[in-house]
Design a protein around this motif. Structure first.
Motif, PDB file in Angstrom:
ATOM      1  N   GLU A  78      11.134   8.370   5.197  1.00 35.38           N
ATOM      2  CA  GLU A  78      10.012   8.583   6.114  1.00 35.38           C
ATOM      3  C   GLU A  78       9.469   7.248   6.610  1.00 35.38           C
ATOM      4  O   GLU A  78       9.124   7.106   7.793  1.00 35.38           O
ATOM      5  N   TRP A  79       9.393   6.267   5.727  1.00 29.12           N
ATOM      6  CA  TRP A  79       8.901   4.952   6.125  1.00 29.12           C
ATOM      7  C   TRP A  79       9.826   4.332   7.174  1.00 29.12           C
ATOM      8  O   TRP A  79       9.375   3.771   8.172  1.00 29.12           O
ATOM      9  N   ILE A  80      11.142   4.422   6.962  1.00 28.72           N
ATOM     10  CA  ILE A  80      12.092   3.872   7.925  1.00 28.72           C
ATOM     11  C   ILE A  80      11.984   4.592   9.265  1.00 28.72           C
ATOM     12  O   ILE A  80      12.002   3.962  10.334  1.00 28.72           O
ATOM     13  N   LYS A  81      11.849   5.894   9.216  1.00 31.95           N
ATOM     14  CA  LYS A  81      11.737   6.696  10.443  1.00 31.95           C
ATOM     15  C   LYS A  81      10.534   6.268  11.265  1.00 31.95           C
ATOM     16  O   LYS A  81      10.604   6.150  12.501  1.00 31.95           O
ATOM     17  N   GLU A  82       9.412   5.988  10.592  1.00 37.64           N
ATOM     18  CA  GLU A  82       8.174   5.657  11.290  1.00 37.64           C
ATOM     19  C   GLU A  82       8.092   4.186  11.700  1.00 37.64           C
ATOM     20  O   GLU A  82       7.332   3.845  12.606  1.00 37.64           O
ATOM     21  N   SER A  83       8.868   3.322  11.059  1.00 38.30           N
ATOM     22  CA  SER A  83       8.666   1.884  11.221  1.00 38.30           C
ATOM     23  C   SER A  83       9.608   1.204  12.204  1.00 38.30           C
ATOM     24  O   SER A  83       9.331   0.089  12.649  1.00 38.30           O
ATOM     25  N   PHE A  84      10.732   1.840  12.558  1.00 40.00           N
ATOM     26  CA  PHE A  84      11.724   1.152  13.384  1.00 40.00           C
ATOM     27  C   PHE A  84      12.039   1.875  14.692  1.00 40.00           C
ATOM     28  O   PHE A  84      13.052   1.584  15.338  1.00 40.00           O
ATOM     29  N   LEU A 137      15.539   2.884  15.807  1.00 34.84           N
ATOM     30  CA  LEU A 137      16.598   1.879  15.916  1.00 34.84           C
ATOM     31  C   LEU A 137      17.373   1.697  14.614  1.00 34.84           C
ATOM     32  O   LEU A 137      18.401   1.011  14.597  1.00 34.84           O
ATOM     33  N   VAL A 138      16.886   2.282  13.526  1.00 37.61           N
ATOM     34  CA  VAL A 138      17.590   2.271  12.242  1.00 37.61           C
ATOM     35  C   VAL A 138      17.755   3.722  11.796  1.00 37.61           C
ATOM     36  O   VAL A 138      16.780   4.483  11.758  1.00 37.61           O
ATOM     37  N   ASP A 139      18.976   4.123  11.493  1.00 38.41           N
ATOM     38  CA  ASP A 139      19.261   5.492  11.071  1.00 38.41           C
ATOM     39  C   ASP A 139      18.683   5.733   9.684  1.00 38.41           C
ATOM     40  O   ASP A 139      19.160   5.181   8.686  1.00 38.41           O
ATOM     41  N   TRP A 140      17.665   6.571   9.631  1.00 38.78           N
ATOM     42  CA  TRP A 140      16.928   6.791   8.398  1.00 38.78           C
ATOM     43  C   TRP A 140      17.468   7.945   7.565  1.00 38.78           C
ATOM     44  O   TRP A 140      16.999   8.195   6.447  1.00 38.78           O
ATOM     45  N   ARG A 141      18.459   8.668   8.055  1.00 42.91           N
ATOM     46  CA  ARG A 141      18.868   9.913   7.390  1.00 42.91           C
ATOM     47  C   ARG A 141      19.536   9.681   6.044  1.00 42.91           C
ATOM     48  O   ARG A 141      19.229  10.369   5.068  1.00 42.91           O
ATOM     49  N   GLU A 142      20.446   8.729   5.973  1.00 38.55           N
ATOM     50  CA  GLU A 142      21.103   8.405   4.710  1.00 38.55           C
ATOM     51  C   GLU A 142      21.496   6.934   4.698  1.00 38.55           C
ATOM     52  O   GLU A 142      21.913   6.400   5.730  1.00 38.55           O
ATOM     53  N   PRO A 143      21.401   6.265   3.557  1.00 37.06           N
ATOM     54  CA  PRO A 143      21.892   4.886   3.481  1.00 37.06           C
ATOM     55  C   PRO A 143      23.411   4.846   3.535  1.00 37.06           C
ATOM     56  O   PRO A 143      24.085   5.814   3.162  1.00 37.06           O
ATOM     57  N   VAL A 144      23.933   3.722   3.978  1.00 34.69           N
ATOM     58  CA  VAL A 144      25.387   3.547   4.076  1.00 34.69           C
ATOM     59  C   VAL A 144      25.956   2.957   2.788  1.00 34.69           C
ATOM     60  O   VAL A 144      27.040   3.327   2.342  1.00 34.69           O
ATOM     61  N   MET A 180      13.224   8.452  -2.624  1.00 36.28           N
ATOM     62  CA  MET A 180      14.091   8.370  -1.449  1.00 36.28           C
ATOM     63  C   MET A 180      13.451   9.026  -0.229  1.00 36.28           C
ATOM     64  O   MET A 180      13.536   8.502   0.886  1.00 36.28           O
ATOM     65  N   ASN A 181      12.792  10.153  -0.421  1.00 33.30           N
ATOM     66  CA  ASN A 181      12.168  10.835   0.726  1.00 33.30           C
ATOM     67  C   ASN A 181      11.078   9.972   1.363  1.00 33.30           C
ATOM     68  O   ASN A 181      10.962   9.911   2.592  1.00 33.30           O
ATOM     69  N   GLU A 182      10.293   9.294   0.526  1.00 32.02           N
ATOM     70  CA  GLU A 182       9.255   8.411   1.055  1.00 32.02           C
ATOM     71  C   GLU A 182       9.863   7.229   1.798  1.00 32.02           C
ATOM     72  O   GLU A 182       9.351   6.794   2.835  1.00 32.02           O
ATOM     73  N   LEU A 183      10.966   6.709   1.266  1.00 31.97           N
ATOM     74  CA  LEU A 183      11.624   5.594   1.925  1.00 31.97           C
ATOM     75  C   LEU A 183      12.181   6.016   3.276  1.00 31.97           C
ATOM     76  O   LEU A 183      12.029   5.288   4.278  1.00 31.97           O
ATOM     77  N   GLY A 229       0.834  -1.188   0.000  1.00 28.78           N
ATOM     78  CA  GLY A 229       0.000   0.000   0.000  1.00 28.78           C
ATOM     79  C   GLY A 229       0.873   1.243   0.000  1.00 28.78           C
ATOM     80  O   GLY A 229       1.838   1.343   0.768  1.00 28.78           O
ATOM     81  N   GLY A 230       0.533   2.229  -0.863  1.00 26.86           N
ATOM     82  CA  GLY A 230       1.382   3.405  -0.961  1.00 26.86           C
ATOM     83  C   GLY A 230       2.728   3.013  -1.552  1.00 26.86           C
ATOM     84  O   GLY A 230       2.819   2.325  -2.559  1.00 26.86           O
ATOM     85  N   VAL A 231       3.788   3.430  -0.879  1.00 26.50           N
ATOM     86  CA  VAL A 231       5.115   3.024  -1.317  1.00 26.50           C
ATOM     87  C   VAL A 231       5.352   1.582  -0.870  1.00 26.50           C
ATOM     88  O   VAL A 231       5.149   1.232   0.289  1.00 26.50           O
ATOM     89  N   HIS A 232       5.718   0.716  -1.828  1.00 24.23           N
ATOM     90  CA  HIS A 232       5.957  -0.695  -1.521  1.00 24.23           C
ATOM     91  C   HIS A 232       7.413  -0.857  -1.115  1.00 24.23           C
ATOM     92  O   HIS A 232       8.328  -0.673  -1.924  1.00 24.23           O
ATOM     93  N   VAL A 233       7.630  -1.222   0.147  1.00 29.17           N
ATOM     94  CA  VAL A 233       8.967  -1.363   0.709  1.00 29.17           C
ATOM     95  C   VAL A 233       9.187  -2.823   1.085  1.00 29.17           C
ATOM     96  O   VAL A 233       8.267  -3.491   1.571  1.00 29.17           O
TER      97      VAL A 233
END
Length: 428
Positions: A335-341, A344-351, A330-333, A291-295
């Motif tokens: 936001e999804w990480i920020k709300e979902s974990f 416990l997972v740094d959502w600011r930038e991928p490594v 990327m912005n939607e992703l 639903g919405g962005v599929h992650v």
């Protein structure tokens, strides 16, 4: 270096990604004289079969995938036992989304119809189950079952190629295929029960009551490379991924609507002190959010302390002129990480960032069929795996080898949803 241009193979496989390599494994395992050809280096990073990992799951919304993926689970374990190292790592699978999401409801129906043990979790139950590591809105649900897992991608391709070679297959890379055609000389191959073969321009068959049992062996296929080298086989399987539409149209005029899409894979850092909570081998699952962005994503495996989290979409591309762009949504992703974990997972930038391609069909289903036309049943195509095919490689490889050699897949495997005819193709 072995000169194979003058040899006649039982089956030639064009395309050395996971599907072609699995097909070569199955064909060579049967004792067939097998040739696997790849246009680039084996294990290259320009297509769809490289990288660190792929997910495997049984939670499909379309019921005809269930028997395929369940056979694949068994085959992954059987094949890795032959090579002596693991490419499949088990985990649970969690599907999340709005309680009335169509895909989730179909997944629930699939679980019920196939007797897949599963749990349906609300927000509070999810928080308790995973100790607050995963969260979603109050109006969402999670479907959890034991049929998840991670496949090591490049390692798996190497496994199939190694076993195929061990079984006697010939492997040739850096051979760009420019043409596939029937033998213009009309060579007929007649095989005896002692494996002796005889070749002639014409053949007269007068075997009386045994006529219907005699197999037609007239289908000699010539595969031509860009350096004017040619390879000859009784049958040919084409598994060239994102290059499928280009090659098939060139050699046959058939237009298969497979569109290459560039996908970007990202790895994100787990908060210090919580790395073990997200690692493979514990209770953290592979997951999909619908639903919405599929992650979708996986526990940390290839990079300790990093979890793989990806948006399941990308931009159409030319496989020979990719832009290697920065990625999409990327912005939607983030936001999804920020709300979902829960932080416990740094959502600011991928490594870590990696890129590959999907080969998409309009209905997201595979293409597994005879090419037909002038080729009849002598050329089989396998493509359009639409971002969810890698997990099925062992069973698709079996099916493609059987289609090429036997004309039908064994065990009554249903491949009717994957026919070319559903696209209403026309030939020149």
């Amino acid at each position: 270096m072995q000169n194979v241009s003058d040899e006649l193979f039982d089956v030639i496989i064009v395309g050395g990604g996971v599907m072609g390599s699995a097909t070569a494994y199955h064909a060579s395992k049967r004792g067939l004289k097998t040739l696997l050809i790849e246009q680039f280096d084996f294990l290259h990073h320009r297509g769809s079969s490289h990288g660190e990992s792929r997910t495997i799951r049984a939670n499909y919304s379309k019921p005809y995938y269930y028997p395929l993926v369940m056979e694949s689970y068994t085959l992954w374990q059987q094949v890795q036992a032959q090579i002596g190292y693991n490419v499949y790592f088990p985990a649970h699978q969690l599907d999340m989304g709005h309680a009335h999401d169509h895909t989730l409801l179909k997944i629930l129906e699939n679980c019920s119809n196939h007797g897949i043990p599963h749990e349906v979790l609300n927000r509070c139950q999810l928080a308790e189950k995973f100790s607050g590591r995963i969260d979603f809105p109050d109006d969402s649900i999670g479907i959890l079952n034991e049929f998840g897992g991670v496949i090591k991608a490049t390692k798996a391709v190497a496994m199939f190629q190694t076993l195929a070679h061990k079984n006697g297959a010939v492997l040739k890379d850096n051979k760009e295929i420019t043409d596939i055609k029937k033998d213009e000389r009309g060579v007929v191959v007649v095989s005896a029960s002692n494996n002796e073969t005889f070749r002639g321009k014409k053949c007269v068959v007068t075997v009386g009551a045994w006529m219907s049992k005699l197999k037609d062996e007239r289908g000699v296929v010539v595969v031509s490379a860009s350096n004017n080298e040619t390879f000859r086989g009784k049958k040919c399987v084409v598994t060239v991924g994102a290059w499928m539409s280009k090659l098939v149209k060139k050699v046959s005029g058939v237009e298969i609507p497979i569109k290459p899409v560039e996908i970007h894979v990202f790895y994100w850092r787990v908060k210090e002190g919580h790395e073990g909570d997200f690692a493979i081998g514990g209770d953290f699952p592979t997951f999909s959010s619908h639903g919405g962005v599929h992650v979708f994503g996986t526990p940390s495996l290839e990079y300790p302390g990093l979890v793989k989290i990806v948006v399941d979409s990308g931009d159409k591309c030319d496989p020979d002129k990719r832009e290697w762009g920065p990625g999409v949504r990327m912005n939607e992703l983030k936001e999804w990480i920020k709300e979902s974990f829960n932080g416990l997972v740094d959502w600011r930038e991928p490594v870590v960032k990696q890129a590959c391609m999907y080969s998409m069909t309009p209905d997201n289903d595979y293409v597994v069929d005879f090419l037909g036309g002038q080729f009849g049943k002598d050329v089989v195509v396998g493509g359009g795996f639409s971002g969810h095919g890698f997990k099925m490689a062992p069973v698709i490889g079996r099916i493609l080898a059987e289609l090429a050699v036997d004309g039908v897949p064994s065990g009554g495997t249903d491949i009717s949803p994957f026919g070319i005819g559903r696209f209403n193709n026309s030939q020149k």
